[in-house]
Design a protein around this motif. Structure first.
Motif, PDB file in Angstrom:
ATOM      1  N   SER A   1     -54.425  13.309   2.371  1.00  6.15           N
ATOM      2  CA  SER A   1     -53.408  12.360   1.909  1.00  6.15           C
ATOM      3  C   SER A   1     -52.437  13.013   0.935  1.00  6.15           C
ATOM      4  CB  SER A   1     -54.078  11.149   1.251  1.00  6.15           C
ATOM      5  OG  SER A   1     -54.799  11.535   0.097  1.00  6.15           O
ATOM      6  N   ALA A   2     -52.934  14.018   0.152  1.00  2.63           N
ATOM      7  CA  ALA A   2     -52.051  14.710  -0.797  1.00  2.63           C
ATOM      8  C   ALA A   2     -50.949  15.453  -0.045  1.00  2.63           C
ATOM      9  CB  ALA A   2     -52.853  15.676  -1.654  1.00  2.63           C
ATOM     10  N   ASN A   3     -51.305  16.090   1.075  1.00  2.92           N
ATOM     11  CA  ASN A   3     -50.298  16.783   1.884  1.00  2.92           C
ATOM     12  C   ASN A   3     -49.319  15.797   2.504  1.00  2.92           C
ATOM     13  OD1 ASN A   3     -51.678  19.164   1.349  1.00  2.92           O
ATOM     14  ND2 ASN A   3     -52.890  19.052   3.222  1.00  2.92           N
ATOM     15  N   LEU A   4     -49.848  14.668   2.943  1.00  2.00           N
ATOM     16  CA  LEU A   4     -49.015  13.648   3.575  1.00  2.00           C
ATOM     17  C   LEU A   4     -48.082  13.009   2.549  1.00  2.00           C
ATOM     18  CD1 LEU A   4     -48.501  12.476   6.313  1.00  2.00           C
ATOM     19  CD2 LEU A   4     -50.379  10.880   5.968  1.00  2.00           C
ATOM     20  N   ALA A   5     -48.604  12.785   1.342  1.00  5.05           N
ATOM     21  CA  ALA A   5     -47.770  12.203   0.283  1.00  5.05           C
ATOM     22  C   ALA A   5     -46.632  13.141  -0.098  1.00  5.05           C
ATOM     23  CB  ALA A   5     -48.630  11.904  -0.947  1.00  5.05           C
ATOM     24  N   ALA A   6     -46.897  14.460  -0.001  1.00  2.72           N
ATOM     25  CA  ALA A   6     -45.850  15.438  -0.319  1.00  2.72           C
ATOM     26  C   ALA A   6     -44.699  15.364   0.675  1.00  2.72           C
ATOM     27  CB  ALA A   6     -46.443  16.842  -0.335  1.00  2.72           C
ATOM     28  N   ALA A   7     -44.977  14.812   1.870  1.00  2.00           N
ATOM     29  CA  ALA A   7     -43.934  14.702   2.897  1.00  2.00           C
ATOM     30  C   ALA A   7     -43.411  13.281   3.038  1.00  2.00           C
ATOM     31  CB  ALA A   7     -44.489  15.166   4.240  1.00  2.00           C
ATOM     32  N   TYR A   8     -44.059  12.342   2.347  1.00  2.00           N
ATOM     33  CA  TYR A   8     -43.763  10.919   2.527  1.00  2.00           C
ATOM     34  C   TYR A   8     -42.626  10.485   1.600  1.00  2.00           C
ATOM     35  CZ  TYR A   8     -45.028   5.962   3.200  1.00  2.00           C
ATOM     36  OH  TYR A   8     -45.030   4.632   3.511  1.00  2.00           O
ATOM     37  N   GLY A   9     -41.806   9.591   2.056  1.00  2.00           N
ATOM     38  CA  GLY A   9     -40.777   9.004   1.189  1.00  2.00           C
ATOM     39  C   GLY A   9     -39.358   9.197   1.663  1.00  2.00           C
ATOM     40  N   LEU A  10     -39.100  10.273   2.436  1.00  8.98           N
ATOM     41  CA  LEU A  10     -37.730  10.560   2.873  1.00  8.98           C
ATOM     42  C   LEU A  10     -37.208   9.464   3.798  1.00  8.98           C
ATOM     43  CD1 LEU A  10     -35.296  12.439   2.890  1.00  8.98           C
ATOM     44  CD2 LEU A  10     -36.377  13.737   4.729  1.00  8.98           C
ATOM     45  N   ALA A  11     -38.028   9.081   4.792  1.00 11.54           N
ATOM     46  CA  ALA A  11     -37.602   8.027   5.717  1.00 11.54           C
ATOM     47  C   ALA A  11     -37.470   6.690   4.999  1.00 11.54           C
ATOM     48  CB  ALA A  11     -38.606   7.907   6.863  1.00 11.54           C
ATOM     49  N   VAL A  12     -38.414   6.413   4.080  1.00 17.59           N
ATOM     50  CA  VAL A  12     -38.374   5.164   3.318  1.00 17.59           C
ATOM     51  C   VAL A  12     -37.083   5.066   2.522  1.00 17.59           C
ATOM     52  CG1 VAL A  12     -39.504   3.840   1.492  1.00 17.59           C
ATOM     53  CG2 VAL A  12     -40.881   5.122   3.130  1.00 17.59           C
TER      54      VAL A  12
END
Length: 589
Positions: free
Chosen positions: A346-357
């Protein structure tokens, strides 16, 4: 709480855990970051969505596509309208891309909480990925049955979840009440001053606390504006208390990796396993809400002709919002599992999460500016200020692109390409068909009808607009002399209202030729066969057109493929196969 706030409600699982990977949890840093979280919830969720966006609901409906409908009426053509169309494509695409990452990060982060159970500390990442993938498979596998029979438990479960977040946060805050000073935005400014560029990059992780805020606006049509706003007041307090409690725990235990799970375990060690189960259930509910939201967005895209006619199954006889789109469901499942396998933690995913949002939020704020500039200029400065803040967050999230955020753009590019090719392809296809004006058609039709040789019974011909006769009708009646005693032109028009069905009929627009119009809300599910029976129409045969596209253009090859592999008009409306006669028209694009 269950349908709207599942996503934003589970964000405390991973938000601060991700933020403090980038910066040390000192007292000053914690106060600054908690202050940023508080004001992010105020600005991006409360002001942008609960206040501004929800005031712009179209006919009581929300979402990017409904903003487009509002703009179509508020903007009088020109470049503004073209810009609005581009924003709609981008907003919808980014939101659908977010629909892949949200279930992945929610489920994966909840499963990782098992590492704090005694005896499970050394659980391998492969095992956790397998568990998360199985949960995802199970979630998507049951979608075809519908969720109307179990959604009644979503609200109570999420109410318990928010109550637990509040209680746990309040207990932690009681050890350090000074944490409430973080509501002062000065601490956020102080954090930026002392951390420079690193502090600005941290903003891209703080944004995770507001993921899912677009659901407030998108689900407005199902639940109403005021119930959502009232629920948000409770949810907001629960989230703020928990984030502040996590902040206190971070100061006291700076070595901790996951603050929410560790904080609860230290407070209620005996109840940790039930809390972990509650967390997993809450993330499943959050994922279910996102999946249902994706179905709703795609269905709006179908009825507003932005997307192909995917086969839609209605899973409830009572709730019109309960739909299932198989092709979308299985694509989402494959994409979610793919993302889990790629990022693994999840830490890796969180590092990539947010741009689309953040991209989706920014397009929403830009559309609000366009609307307010033509309708309510008093609100325009507020919308401009919010849009400026959105761009600040969006630029911060660009730093995530090298860390995997490009995947959210790749995922968003798929629905974007589909919508662009489909809308432009349909427009060019209509031009290539060269339909015949009704008055010209009527001259030849009258001659053939008067000559006799009529086939007994009633024939139906579907047309978009009866004043413009499509080529397949011309071929059937004028060239092939297939003419029945009674011929009916049927057109189905989606209205501006979300629901409601109205039928209009004109018994004689020519000898033996009638007109039958169905006016239906853009969210209405239609049973055309039942409507015809209720109107006293008992057809012998139903004619419809099929386009055989010939092209050398690779883009229109894709369009042709989409036409062949998605439902056509009669399949979408589930017309009786025994009465159908398809007429092929070959054309070049």
């Amino acid at each position: 709480m269950g349908l709207v706030f599942g996503d934003i409600g589970t964000s405390p699982i991973y938000t601060l855990a991700t933020v403090f990977v980038l910066t040390k949890p000192t007292v000053d840093n914690v106060l600054g970051i908690v202050s940023l979280v508080f004001w992010t919830l105020i600005i991006l969720v409360t002001v942008q969505y609960a206040w501004l966006a929800m005031s712009l609901g179209y006919k009581g409906q929300g979402g990017s596509i409904m903003l487009r409908e509002t703009l179509l009426r508020a903007v009088k053509g020109g470049r503004k309208l073209s810009f609005a169309a581009v924003l709609t494509y981008l907003g919808v695409s980014l939101l659908l891309g977010d629909g892949v990452i949200t279930p992945a990060i929610s489920i994966l982060s909840a499963v990782e909480g098992t590492l704090l159970i005694p005896g499970f500390e050394h659980l391998g990442s492969g095992t956790m990925i397998a568990i998360a993938s199985l949960i995802a498979c199970g979630l998507f596998a049951v979608q075809f049955k519908g969720t109307d029979k179990i959604t009644w438990i979503f609200g109570p479960i999420m109410a318990v979840w928010f109550a637990v977040l509040s209680l746990s946060g309040l207990l932690s805050v009681s050890a350090m009440p000074d944490i409430f000073k973080a509501v002062n935005p000065g601490y956020a400014m102080h954090f930026f001053q002392h951390n420079g560029l690193t502090g600005y990059i941290v903003l891209s992780e703080v944004l995770l606390c507001a993921t899912g805020s677009e659901a407030l606006f998108a689900d407005m049509g199902h639940l109403g504006r005021w119930p959502i706003i009232r629920a948000w007041c409770f949810v907001f307090v629960a989230l703020v208390l928990n984030y502040m409690g996590q902040g206190v725990f971070a100061i006291q235990h700076p070595e901790t990796k996951n603050f929410l799970f560790s904080m609860f375990q230290s407070q209620f060690p005996v109840l940790y396993v039930p809390f972990l189960i509650l967390t997993i259930v809450a993330t499943i509910i959050a994922s279910q809400a996102m999946i249902s939201g994706v179905f709703s967005i795609v269905y709006q895209g179908i009825t507003t002709r932005l997307m192909p006619l995917f086969n839609v199954k209605y899973t409830s006889n009572e709730l019109q919002s309960q739909i299932y789109i198989g092709s979308v469901n299985w694509f989402l499942m494959v994409a979610v599992i793919f993302v889990i396998l790629i990022f693994r933690e999840s830490a890796n995913l969180a590092a990539a999460y947010g741009l689309a949002v953040m991209g989706s939020m920014t397009t929403t704020s830009l559309m609000m500016i366009l609307i307010f500039s033509g309708t309510n200029k008093r609100m325009l400065p507020v919308a401009v200020a919010i849009c400026g803040i959105d761009f600040v967050y969006l630029i911060a999230t660009l730093s995530k692109i090298p860390h995997g955020a490009y995947w959210s753009l790749v995922l968003a590019a798929i629905p974007l390409v589909i919508m662009v090719i489909w809308t432009f392809g349909q427009k060019l296809l209509y031009q290539s068909l060269r339909p015949l004006e009704f008055e010209i058609f009527k001259i030849s039709y009258d001659q053939i009808y008067e000559a006799g040789n009529l086939i007994p019974g009633t024939a139906l011909f579907f047309t978009r607009d009866w004043k413009v006769v499509p080529p397949y009708v011309v071929h059937c009646i004028l060239r092939a002399n297939i003419i029945y005693q009674t011929n009916i032109f049927i057109s189905i028009t989606r209205t501006e209202e979300p629901f409601g069905v109205e039928v209009r009929s004109e018994k004689k627009i020519a000898e033996g030729l009638e007109l039958f119009e169905v006016l239906a809300g853009f969210k209405e599910k239609l049973d055309i066969e039942e409507i015809l029976k209720e109107s006293g129409i008992h057809e012998k045969v139903i004619f419809y057109g099929i386009e055989d596209i010939v092209t050398r253009n690779p883009v229109w090859h894709v369009f042709s493929f989409m036409k062949k592999n998605t439902s056509n008009f009669v399949q979408f409306y589930k017309l009786p196969a025994r009465k159908l006669q398809g007429v092929v028209t070959r054309l070049e694009m």
